[in-house]
Design an enzyme around this catalytic site. Structure first.
Site, PDB file in Angstrom:
ATOM      1  N   THR A 157      -6.918  -0.345   7.623  1.00 43.10           N
ATOM      2  CA  THR A 157      -7.088  -1.076   6.362  1.00 43.10           C
ATOM      3  C   THR A 157      -6.054  -2.186   6.261  1.00 43.10           C
ATOM      4  OG1 THR A 157      -7.877   0.957   5.336  1.00 43.10           O
ATOM      5  CG2 THR A 157      -7.197  -0.816   3.855  1.00 43.10           C
TER       6      THR A 157
ATOM      7  N   TRP B  44      -0.384  15.279   6.127  1.00 43.10           N
ATOM      8  CA  TRP B  44      -0.981  14.813   4.885  1.00 43.10           C
ATOM      9  C   TRP B  44       0.071  14.704   3.790  1.00 43.10           C
ATOM     10  CZ3 TRP B  44      -5.249  12.316   4.055  1.00 43.10           C
ATOM     11  CH2 TRP B  44      -5.673  12.123   2.738  1.00 43.10           C
TER      12      TRP B  44
ATOM     13  N   LYS C 252       3.289   6.665   8.735  1.00 44.91           N
ATOM     14  CA  LYS C 252       3.144   7.859   9.573  1.00 44.91           C
ATOM     15  C   LYS C 252       3.368   7.482  11.029  1.00 44.91           C
ATOM     16  CE  LYS C 252      -0.124  10.204   6.570  1.00 44.91           C
ATOM     17  NZ  LYS C 252      -1.432  10.865   6.492  1.00 44.91           N
TER      18      LYS C 252
ATOM     19  N   ASP D 269       0.855  -1.186   0.000  1.00 48.03           N
ATOM     20  CA  ASP D 269       0.000   0.000   0.000  1.00 48.03           C
ATOM     21  C   ASP D 269       0.892   1.237   0.000  1.00 48.03           C
ATOM     22  OD1 ASP D 269      -2.328   1.468  -0.093  1.00 48.03           O
ATOM     23  OD2 ASP D 269      -3.172   0.638   1.743  1.00 48.03           O
TER      24      ASP D 269
ATOM     25  N   TYR E  73       0.394  12.864  -3.033  1.00 48.08           N
ATOM     26  CA  TYR E  73       1.088  11.971  -3.960  1.00 48.08           C
ATOM     27  C   TYR E  73       0.975  12.531  -5.376  1.00 48.08           C
ATOM     28  CZ  TYR E  73       1.602   8.725  -0.155  1.00 48.08           C
ATOM     29  OH  TYR E  73       1.983   8.160   1.036  1.00 48.08           O
ATOM     30  N   PRO E  74       1.937  12.222  -6.226  1.00 50.11           N
ATOM     31  CA  PRO E  74       1.876  12.764  -7.591  1.00 50.11           C
ATOM     32  C   PRO E  74       0.589  12.350  -8.299  1.00 50.11           C
ATOM     33  CG  PRO E  74       3.619  11.089  -7.386  1.00 50.11           C
ATOM     34  CD  PRO E  74       3.155  11.413  -6.011  1.00 50.11           C
TER      35      PRO E  74
ATOM     36  N   ASP F 128       0.842   3.792   5.463  1.00 55.61           N
ATOM     37  CA  ASP F 128       0.361   3.211   6.718  1.00 55.61           C
ATOM     38  C   ASP F 128      -0.034   4.395   7.586  1.00 55.61           C
ATOM     39  OD1 ASP F 128       0.076   2.212   9.279  1.00 55.61           O
ATOM     40  OD2 ASP F 128       1.768   0.831   9.126  1.00 55.61           O
ATOM     41  N   ASP F 129      -1.342   4.655   7.633  1.00 59.82           N
ATOM     42  CA  ASP F 129      -1.855   5.827   8.355  1.00 59.82           C
ATOM     43  C   ASP F 129      -2.473   5.358   9.667  1.00 59.82           C
ATOM     44  OD1 ASP F 129      -2.763   8.404   8.925  1.00 59.82           O
ATOM     45  OD2 ASP F 129      -4.617   8.109   7.804  1.00 59.82           O
TER      46      ASP F 129
HETATM   47  P1  G4P Z   1      -4.008   2.211   6.515  1.00 63.56           P
HETATM   48  O1  G4P Z   1      -4.631   0.979   7.093  1.00 63.56           O
HETATM   49  O2  G4P Z   1      -3.163   1.874   5.317  1.00 63.56           O
HETATM   50  O3  G4P Z   1      -3.315   3.043   7.511  1.00 63.56           O
HETATM   51  O4  G4P Z   1      -5.119   3.082   5.837  1.00 63.56           O
HETATM   52  P2  G4P Z   1      -6.299   3.959   6.417  1.00 63.56           P
HETATM   53  O5  G4P Z   1      -7.499   3.089   6.522  1.00 63.56           O
HETATM   54  O6  G4P Z   1      -5.864   4.718   7.612  1.00 63.56           O
HETATM   55  O7  G4P Z   1      -6.442   4.958   5.209  1.00 63.56           O
HETATM   56  C1  G4P Z   1      -7.652   5.496   4.789  1.00 63.56           C
HETATM   57  C2  G4P Z   1      -7.490   6.160   3.441  1.00 63.56           C
HETATM   58  O8  G4P Z   1      -6.798   7.390   3.600  1.00 63.56           O
HETATM   59  C3  G4P Z   1      -6.709   5.355   2.408  1.00 63.56           C
HETATM   60  O9  G4P Z   1      -7.232   5.596   1.151  1.00 63.56           O
HETATM   61  C4  G4P Z   1      -5.334   6.020   2.432  1.00 63.56           C
HETATM   62  O10 G4P Z   1      -4.686   5.849   1.213  1.00 63.56           O
HETATM   63  C5  G4P Z   1      -5.719   7.461   2.672  1.00 63.56           C
HETATM   64  N1  G4P Z   1      -4.652   8.281   3.243  1.00 63.56           N
HETATM   65  C6  G4P Z   1      -4.226   8.298   4.521  1.00 63.56           C
HETATM   66  N2  G4P Z   1      -3.279   9.206   4.695  1.00 63.56           N
HETATM   67  C7  G4P Z   1      -3.084   9.802   3.498  1.00 63.56           C
HETATM   68  C8  G4P Z   1      -2.215  10.874   3.047  1.00 63.56           C
HETATM   69  O11 G4P Z   1      -1.438  11.453   3.792  1.00 63.56           O
HETATM   70  N3  G4P Z   1      -2.315  11.209   1.743  1.00 63.56           N
HETATM   71  C9  G4P Z   1      -3.184  10.596   0.886  1.00 63.56           C
HETATM   72  N4  G4P Z   1      -3.195  11.013  -0.386  1.00 63.56           N
HETATM   73  N5  G4P Z   1      -4.017   9.586   1.266  1.00 63.56           N
HETATM   74  C10 G4P Z   1      -3.952   9.216   2.565  1.00 63.56           C
HETATM   75  P3  G4P Z   1      -8.557   4.906   0.629  1.00 63.56           P
HETATM   76  O12 G4P Z   1      -9.690   5.788   0.965  1.00 63.56           O
HETATM   77  O13 G4P Z   1      -8.598   3.509   1.117  1.00 63.56           O
HETATM   78  O14 G4P Z   1      -8.400   4.856  -0.888  1.00 63.56           O
HETATM   79  P4  G4P Z   1      -7.311   5.386  -1.926  1.00 63.56           P
HETATM   80  O15 G4P Z   1      -7.167   6.853  -1.675  1.00 63.56           O
HETATM   81  O16 G4P Z   1      -6.070   4.635  -1.665  1.00 63.56           O
HETATM   82  O17 G4P Z   1      -7.947   5.080  -3.194  1.00 63.56           O
HETATM   83 MG    MG Z   2      -4.761   3.562   0.144  1.00 61.83          MG
END
Ligand code: G4P
Ligand code: MG
Length: 173
Positions: free
Chosen positions: A102, A151, A126, A94, A154-155, A97-98
């Site tokens: 997920t 935050w 993070k 992925d 990403y490109p 890791d926020d």
């Molecule tokens: P984790 O288990 O990997 O930590 O994921 P988490 O559920 O916390 O992340 C929820 C959504 O928020 C994910 O996208 C993740 O990509 C996005 N996200 C978290 N932090 C950032 C950040 O700093 N920048 C960006 N651009 N995105 C972030 P998602 O809703 O599942 O879908 P997608 O955006 O990957 O399509």
């Molecule tokens: Mg994601």
């Protein structure tokens, strides 16, 4: 607080270093499982170095009526998961890791199909208190970069990639 901005070039280098560390660890994956959509591009770049097939999964935090939920659910999963994953070595990829929610959910779901092993690779981890936990038994966890809880742009989030790159040039010494 300032956002992080990363270029495609930087992402590519981070993935290259991840690939090097995965190889050095001795972990030999049979396949990449990419968490969409953020994990798709890192997974594809990783494939350039590790030459592995990529399977895609999608997880959502909204229900069928588009209402937000606390619990993740699968919106895309692996066809014939039992047959595809049982006894195989998985590399779960992925971008970030926020909260870790997920990632925890995906690892648990993958484990239920009895793979031989699961390794996790993310571009960015993070440093923050996590809601999810890496399940016991994960063979390897690697983050390309440890970052602060800010935050990340990403490109592939950029509508104007030239403005994105110009902002990076303007923000670096
Ligand atoms: P984790 O288990 O990997 O930590 O994921 P988490 O559920 O916390 O992340 C929820 C959504 O928020 C994910 O996208 C993740 O990509 C996005 N996200 C978290 N932090 C950032 C950040 O700093 N920048 C960006 N651009 N995105 C972030 P998602 O809703 O599942 O879908 P997608 O955006 O990957 O399509
Ligand atoms: Mg994601």
């Amino acid at each position: 607080m300032e956002k992080y901005l990363f270029s495609y070039q930087e992402i590519h280098r981070t993935v290259e270093s991840l690939a090097t560390r995965i190889r050095a660890s001795g972990y030999r994956a049979d396949m990449i499982v990419a968490i969409g959509s953020g994990g798709f591009i890192p997974a594809r770049i990783l494939r350039t170095y590790l030459d592995l097939p990529i399977l895609a999964v999608g997880i959502a935090y909204y229900d069928r009526d588009n209402r937000p939920t606390d619990d993740p659910r699968k919106v895309q999963w692996i066809e014939e998961a039992e047959r595809t994953l049982k006894g195989r070595r998985i590399l779960l990829v992925d971008e970030v890791d926020d909260s870790r929610s997920t990632l925890e959910y995906c690892v648990r779901e993958l484990m239920s199909h009895e793979p031989a092993s699961i390794a996790v690779a993310v571009l960015h981890n993070k440093n923050k208190p996590k809601r999810g936990a890496m399940p016991e038994g994960v063979a390897l966890y690697l983050a390309g970069l440890e970052i602060e809880d800010r935050w990340v742009s990403y490109p592939w989030d950029a509508v104007d990639i030239d403005a994105h790159d110009a902002a990076i040039r303007g923000s670096r010494p």
